[in-house]
Design an enzyme around this catalytic site. Sequence first.
Site, PDB file in Angstrom:
ATOM      1  N   LYS A 114      25.425 -11.549   9.067  1.00 59.40           N
ATOM      2  CA  LYS A 114      26.794 -11.076   8.894  1.00 59.40           C
ATOM      3  C   LYS A 114      27.109  -9.856   9.760  1.00 59.40           C
ATOM      4  O   LYS A 114      28.269  -9.530   9.955  1.00 59.40           O
ATOM      5  CB  LYS A 114      27.082 -10.805   7.423  1.00 59.40           C
ATOM      6  CG  LYS A 114      27.098 -12.103   6.616  1.00 59.40           C
ATOM      7  CD  LYS A 114      27.669 -11.917   5.229  1.00 59.40           C
ATOM      8  CE  LYS A 114      27.671 -13.234   4.469  1.00 59.40           C
ATOM      9  NZ  LYS A 114      26.309 -13.726   4.157  1.00 59.40           N
TER      10      LYS A 114
HETATM   11  C1  LIG Z   1      26.181 -14.947   3.730  1.00 53.98           C
HETATM   12  C2  LIG Z   1      24.834 -15.538   3.979  1.00 53.98           C
HETATM   13  C3  LIG Z   1      24.643 -16.918   4.113  1.00 53.98           C
HETATM   14  C4  LIG Z   1      25.780 -17.904   3.944  1.00 53.98           C
HETATM   15  O1  LIG Z   1      26.703 -17.830   4.992  1.00 53.98           O
HETATM   16  P1  LIG Z   1      28.178 -18.441   4.791  1.00 53.98           P
HETATM   17  O2  LIG Z   1      28.880 -18.166   6.048  1.00 53.98           O
HETATM   18  O3  LIG Z   1      28.769 -17.755   3.607  1.00 53.98           O
HETATM   19  O4  LIG Z   1      27.984 -19.904   4.533  1.00 53.98           O
HETATM   20  C5  LIG Z   1      23.372 -17.388   4.389  1.00 53.98           C
HETATM   21  N1  LIG Z   1      22.319 -16.551   4.506  1.00 53.98           N
HETATM   22  C6  LIG Z   1      22.468 -15.227   4.376  1.00 53.98           C
HETATM   23  C7  LIG Z   1      21.268 -14.366   4.493  1.00 53.98           C
HETATM   24  C8  LIG Z   1      23.711 -14.671   4.122  1.00 53.98           C
HETATM   25  O5  LIG Z   1      23.838 -13.347   3.998  1.00 53.98           O
END
Ligand SMILES: *Cc1c(COP(=O)(O)O)cnc(C)c1O
Length: 433
Positions: free
Chosen positions: A107
Amino acid sequence: MKYVSTNGLAPPVSFREAVMKGQAPDGGLYMPESVPQLPPSFFRDLPDLSWAEIAFQVARSYTEEDLPDDILWQIITEALNFNIPLKQVRDNLFVLELFHGPTLAFKDVGARFMSRCIAYFSGEEGEKLTILVATSGDTGSAVAHGFLGVKGIDVVILYPRGKVSEIQEKQFTTLGDNITALAVEGTFDDCQRLVKTAFADEELHRSMNLSSANSINIGRLLPQSFYYYYAQAQLCDPLARPVISVPSGNFGNLTSGLMAAFTGLPMEYFVAATNINKVFPEYLRTGVFTPRPTIPTISNAMDVGNPSNLARIRYLFGDDVKEMRKKMKSFSFTDEDTRAAIHEVYTTTGYVLDPHSAIGYLGLVKALDNDEKPGVFLATAHPAKFKDVVAEETGKLPEIPERLAACMGKEIKSIPIGKGYEELKAFLLEKGE
Ligand SMILES: *Cc1c(COP(=O)(O)O)cnc(C)c1O
């Protein structure tokens, strides 16, 4: 390039407006009116382009009217200042490591790009802005770090109390400065509902400038598509058509990948891999979407029972499930499967997976089913963020990177709050005064 609402009832807006609003006034999510087509020469040259050059060329096709080239280049080189290496795990299986940013999760890519776009746009307007964001774990720290110390911007983070790991909580509740964390007595879905309610509250909007920063902001989605091209670049074969597996929760990452595919990126199909919060695999199988309450798992950043970005996926495919099935397979996995995968991959290859990445791996292996096509799975978090589970399955504590160790010694400064909307509203109004 105009941006339209997935609900189709709000007027089209510029990239700037879509980023600053976060959510469309009709409650929909912004999407580019059409996905730009990138020229064949871009794909042919991919292996020779750097990470920043790839990001710049893709971003430009979406943001040209709103971000001058020099500003866009600055945003990209500042925001995406860490590498995203593709590594071979075994034979035809590759992992794209998305976790080398400051909070050790994918993210960072979206949050760092978006925060710099918002800082640039709001700097031009000279207004104070409050960023309201719900997190199930990793969004919070990525957004908090993305905005930390940015003038004129306050960040308020809602997270489900007791439902994020200690490390995750430390990463966004210890910062202070312009970052406030609210510990909600409820689930991630409650936090998301609170945020959605706040955005739909006109009285609140009259008193303050609100913007969102979770995965519903198009400014986060867009940069997440850049690394799909970079994976292709690192495969060093412009004709390779990999199968790409995405561990998914709110489906922002997968939506970004689909956007990349629609611009012409060569690839076979996507695997949407989930934990037992499996509303998407059910939807793809039955064509009926049934949101469900969240079930807690060891891959908790993917514990989502009502994924927002499904609206965008439906938009991209004109709501045609048959078309979706040509471009995606989807499977769900239990905590037991996840643990077994961490153990198996470590003992057979030495590679250490975190629980989220393990689900990406599982999805890829299941989809390929011994097919020898190249397969890429996305590793979305560093194993050190989930060190207990990882240690139990590998027999060894993962190495803790310096920047993570540093915040572990600090004190948590979050404010407890109930899951009723009025309490949040009162807090925001008081803060906005
Ligand atoms: C947020 C997150 C996901 C999922 O991603 P999305 O875009 O919400 O599908 C997967 N793995 C980690 C470590 C995350 O922080």
